[in-house]
Design a protein around this motif. Structure first.
Motif, PDB file in Angstrom:
ATOM      1  N   SER A  80       7.139  -9.560  17.635  1.00 51.43           N
ATOM      2  CA  SER A  80       7.497 -10.919  17.208  1.00 51.43           C
ATOM      3  C   SER A  80       8.168 -11.688  18.342  1.00 51.43           C
ATOM      4  CB  SER A  80       8.422 -10.863  15.986  1.00 51.43           C
ATOM      5  OG  SER A  80       7.759 -10.300  14.880  1.00 51.43           O
ATOM      6  N   LEU A  81       9.035 -10.999  19.079  1.00 53.40           N
ATOM      7  CA  LEU A  81       9.685 -11.638  20.223  1.00 53.40           C
ATOM      8  C   LEU A  81       8.663 -11.991  21.299  1.00 53.40           C
ATOM      9  CD1 LEU A  81      12.332 -12.548  21.514  1.00 53.40           C
ATOM     10  CD2 LEU A  81      12.582 -10.241  22.457  1.00 53.40           C
ATOM     11  N   TYR A  82       7.680 -11.115  21.514  1.00 50.05           N
ATOM     12  CA  TYR A  82       6.591 -11.394  22.453  1.00 50.05           C
ATOM     13  C   TYR A  82       5.867 -12.682  22.070  1.00 50.05           C
ATOM     14  CZ  TYR A  82       1.727 -11.048  24.078  1.00 50.05           C
ATOM     15  OH  TYR A  82       0.480 -11.322  24.585  1.00 50.05           O
ATOM     16  N   ARG A  83       5.514 -12.829  20.781  1.00 46.01           N
ATOM     17  CA  ARG A  83       4.801 -14.018  20.325  1.00 46.01           C
ATOM     18  C   ARG A  83       5.688 -15.254  20.393  1.00 46.01           C
ATOM     19  NH1 ARG A  83       2.571 -10.330  16.434  1.00 46.01           N
ATOM     20  NH2 ARG A  83       4.165 -10.919  14.910  1.00 46.01           N
ATOM     21  N   ASN A  84       6.979 -15.049  20.267  1.00 47.94           N
ATOM     22  CA  ASN A  84       7.915 -16.173  20.227  1.00 47.94           C
ATOM     23  C   ASN A  84       8.343 -16.640  21.610  1.00 47.94           C
ATOM     24  OD1 ASN A  84      11.262 -16.805  19.781  1.00 47.94           O
ATOM     25  ND2 ASN A  84       9.779 -17.940  18.541  1.00 47.94           N
ATOM     26  N   SER A  85       8.352 -15.740  22.590  1.00 43.32           N
ATOM     27  CA  SER A  85       8.946 -16.058  23.889  1.00 43.32           C
ATOM     28  C   SER A  85       7.997 -15.898  25.064  1.00 43.32           C
ATOM     29  CB  SER A  85      10.189 -15.178  24.126  1.00 43.32           C
ATOM     30  OG  SER A  85      11.148 -15.381  23.123  1.00 43.32           O
ATOM     31  N   PHE A  86       7.191 -14.829  25.075  1.00 40.77           N
ATOM     32  CA  PHE A  86       6.322 -14.577  26.225  1.00 40.77           C
ATOM     33  C   PHE A  86       5.121 -15.511  26.232  1.00 40.77           C
ATOM     34  CE2 PHE A  86       3.027 -12.447  28.671  1.00 40.77           C
ATOM     35  CZ  PHE A  86       3.721 -11.941  29.762  1.00 40.77           C
ATOM     36  N   ILE A  87       4.585 -15.796  25.044  1.00 43.68           N
ATOM     37  CA  ILE A  87       3.450 -16.709  24.952  1.00 43.68           C
ATOM     38  C   ILE A  87       3.815 -17.928  24.105  1.00 43.68           C
ATOM     39  CG2 ILE A  87       1.691 -14.917  25.226  1.00 43.68           C
ATOM     40  CD1 ILE A  87       1.235 -15.082  22.211  1.00 43.68           C
ATOM     41  N   GLY A  88       3.136 -19.023  24.403  1.00 49.23           N
ATOM     42  CA  GLY A  88       3.187 -20.213  23.564  1.00 49.23           C
ATOM     43  C   GLY A  88       1.777 -20.467  23.070  1.00 49.23           C
ATOM     44  N   TYR A  89       1.630 -20.704  21.781  1.00 46.81           N
ATOM     45  CA  TYR A  89       0.293 -20.804  21.182  1.00 46.81           C
ATOM     46  C   TYR A  89       0.043 -22.238  20.722  1.00 46.81           C
ATOM     47  CZ  TYR A  89      -3.875 -18.885  18.916  1.00 46.81           C
ATOM     48  OH  TYR A  89      -5.166 -18.581  18.573  1.00 46.81           O
ATOM     49  N   VAL A  90      -1.090 -22.787  21.150  1.00 48.51           N
ATOM     50  CA  VAL A  90      -1.518 -24.109  20.690  1.00 48.51           C
ATOM     51  C   VAL A  90      -2.732 -23.893  19.792  1.00 48.51           C
ATOM     52  CG1 VAL A  90      -2.296 -26.408  21.359  1.00 48.51           C
ATOM     53  CG2 VAL A  90      -0.700 -25.155  22.835  1.00 48.51           C
ATOM     54  N   PRO A  91      -2.576 -24.059  18.477  1.00 48.40           N
ATOM     55  CA  PRO A  91      -3.676 -23.736  17.563  1.00 48.40           C
ATOM     56  C   PRO A  91      -4.783 -24.777  17.577  1.00 48.40           C
ATOM     57  CG  PRO A  91      -1.843 -24.667  16.343  1.00 48.40           C
ATOM     58  CD  PRO A  91      -1.374 -24.516  17.770  1.00 48.40           C
ATOM     59  N   GLN A  92      -5.952 -24.368  17.073  1.00 48.44           N
ATOM     60  CA  GLN A  92      -7.089 -25.280  16.996  1.00 48.44           C
ATOM     61  C   GLN A  92      -6.837 -26.364  15.955  1.00 48.44           C
ATOM     62  OE1 GLN A  92     -10.803 -23.269  16.429  1.00 48.44           O
ATOM     63  NE2 GLN A  92     -11.995 -25.131  16.282  1.00 48.44           N
ATOM     64  N   SER A  93      -6.255 -26.003  14.823  1.00 47.56           N
ATOM     65  CA  SER A  93      -5.936 -26.979  13.790  1.00 47.56           C
ATOM     66  C   SER A  93      -4.682 -27.739  14.185  1.00 47.56           C
ATOM     67  CB  SER A  93      -5.728 -26.271  12.452  1.00 47.56           C
ATOM     68  OG  SER A  93      -4.694 -25.315  12.565  1.00 47.56           O
ATOM     69  N   LEU A  94      -4.369 -28.770  13.426  1.00 48.52           N
ATOM     70  CA  LEU A  94      -3.253 -29.637  13.808  1.00 48.52           C
ATOM     71  C   LEU A  94      -1.938 -28.866  13.901  1.00 48.52           C
ATOM     72  CD1 LEU A  94      -4.108 -32.921  11.898  1.00 48.52           C
ATOM     73  CD2 LEU A  94      -4.501 -32.343  14.294  1.00 48.52           C
ATOM     74  N   GLY A  95      -1.618 -27.997  12.922  1.00 52.36           N
ATOM     75  CA  GLY A  95      -0.569 -27.007  13.103  1.00 52.36           C
ATOM     76  C   GLY A  95       0.865 -27.473  13.040  1.00 52.36           C
ATOM     77  N   THR A  96       1.126 -28.742  12.767  1.00 56.02           N
ATOM     78  CA  THR A  96       2.514 -29.181  12.612  1.00 56.02           C
ATOM     79  C   THR A  96       2.949 -29.019  11.162  1.00 56.02           C
ATOM     80  OG1 THR A  96       1.679 -31.440  12.344  1.00 56.02           O
ATOM     81  CG2 THR A  96       2.521 -30.826  14.519  1.00 56.02           C
ATOM     82  N   LEU A  97       4.262 -29.007  10.941  1.00 58.23           N
ATOM     83  CA  LEU A  97       4.815 -28.944   9.589  1.00 58.23           C
ATOM     84  C   LEU A  97       5.106 -30.362   9.125  1.00 58.23           C
ATOM     85  CD1 LEU A  97       7.196 -25.873   9.906  1.00 58.23           C
ATOM     86  CD2 LEU A  97       4.893 -25.961   8.958  1.00 58.23           C
ATOM     87  N   PRO A  98       4.435 -30.820   8.062  1.00 55.51           N
ATOM     88  CA  PRO A  98       4.490 -32.245   7.706  1.00 55.51           C
ATOM     89  C   PRO A  98       5.854 -32.730   7.254  1.00 55.51           C
ATOM     90  CG  PRO A  98       3.327 -30.979   6.014  1.00 55.51           C
ATOM     91  CD  PRO A  98       3.528 -30.060   7.177  1.00 55.51           C
TER      92      PRO A  98
END
Length: 222
Positions: A80-98
């Motif tokens: 979880s820390l790897y996904r949170n800190s080592f990488i940053g992910y830009v999803p294909q869908s809009l992906g924001t919290l409305p």
């Protein structure tokens, strides 16, 4: 040592009682400061490969190495820390919290692990870097597609990752906005952040160092 490396990486799924390999024996390396594009038709395994790199999926066989360490050897908190800190992910869908403002959408990753401060200063700096600081108190439904992409980029950068993974980041954008977003990726790359960008758009390949082709789960140099 590579930032990311895969060795004989494969992922199998079952459909209609039959097994198939969405990712089939991929050997891949990512160096510091690289911008790598991955192209291929829909269904060729690109998104599955990204999900394996990011630790969302576990491989059926093979390895994902993060600076030499096998991702599967990490416990849940380390992954979880790897996904949170080592990488940053830009999803294909809009992906924001409305229901969150632009500023709160960007600083959200700050709170997924215990950290000092509230993240407002860094989130504001990133929004300013993206040219949309004036929108910090707006909600996502008031933003254009290009502005949403800038918010997602700022959010991906919030915890100072070493790698940005972007899945079709310029889809549904017009030519001028696509150019602006790709210039931002180039700017990010100059900050010693490596990028893996999946795309269908040939025009943006000139921005990268390498182009790889995904076909039937296999990855090869273009």
């Amino acid at each position: 040592m590579f930032l990311l490396e895969t060795k004989s990486l494969s992922k199998e799924f079952s459909r209609g009682g039959r097994k198939f390999r969405a990712v089939d024996g991929i050997n891949f390396t990512l160096n510091k400061n690289e911008m790598v594009h991955i192209i291929g038709r829909s269904g060729s395994g690109k998104t599955t490969f990204l999900n394996l790199l990011s630790g969302i999926l576990n491989p059926t066989s093979g390895e994902v190495l993060v600076e030499g360490k096998n991702l599967e050897s990490m416990d849940d908190e380390q992954r979880s820390l790897y996904r949170n800190s080592f990488i940053g992910y830009v999803p294909q869908s809009l992906g924001t919290l409305p229901n969150l403002t632009v500023l709160d959408n960007v600083r959200m990753p700050h709170y997924l692990f215990k950290r000092d401060g509230d993240g407002i200063e860094r989130a504001s700096m990133l929004l300013d870097w993206m040219g949309i600081l004036s929108l910090k108190d707006e909600f996502p439904n008031k933003l254009s597609g290009g502005e949403i992409k800038r918010v997602l980029l700022a959010r991906a950068l919030m915890n100072s990752p070493k790698v940005i993974i972007a899945d079709e980041p310029t889809s549904d954008l017009d030519f001028d906005t696509t150019k602006e977003i790709m210039n931002l990726f180039s700017k990010i790359n100059k900050e010693s952040i490596s990028l893996i960008i999946v795309t269908h758009e040939i025009d943006i390949l000139k921005y990268g160092n390498r182009v790889l082709v995904m076909n039937d789960g296999k990855l090869s140099e273009r």
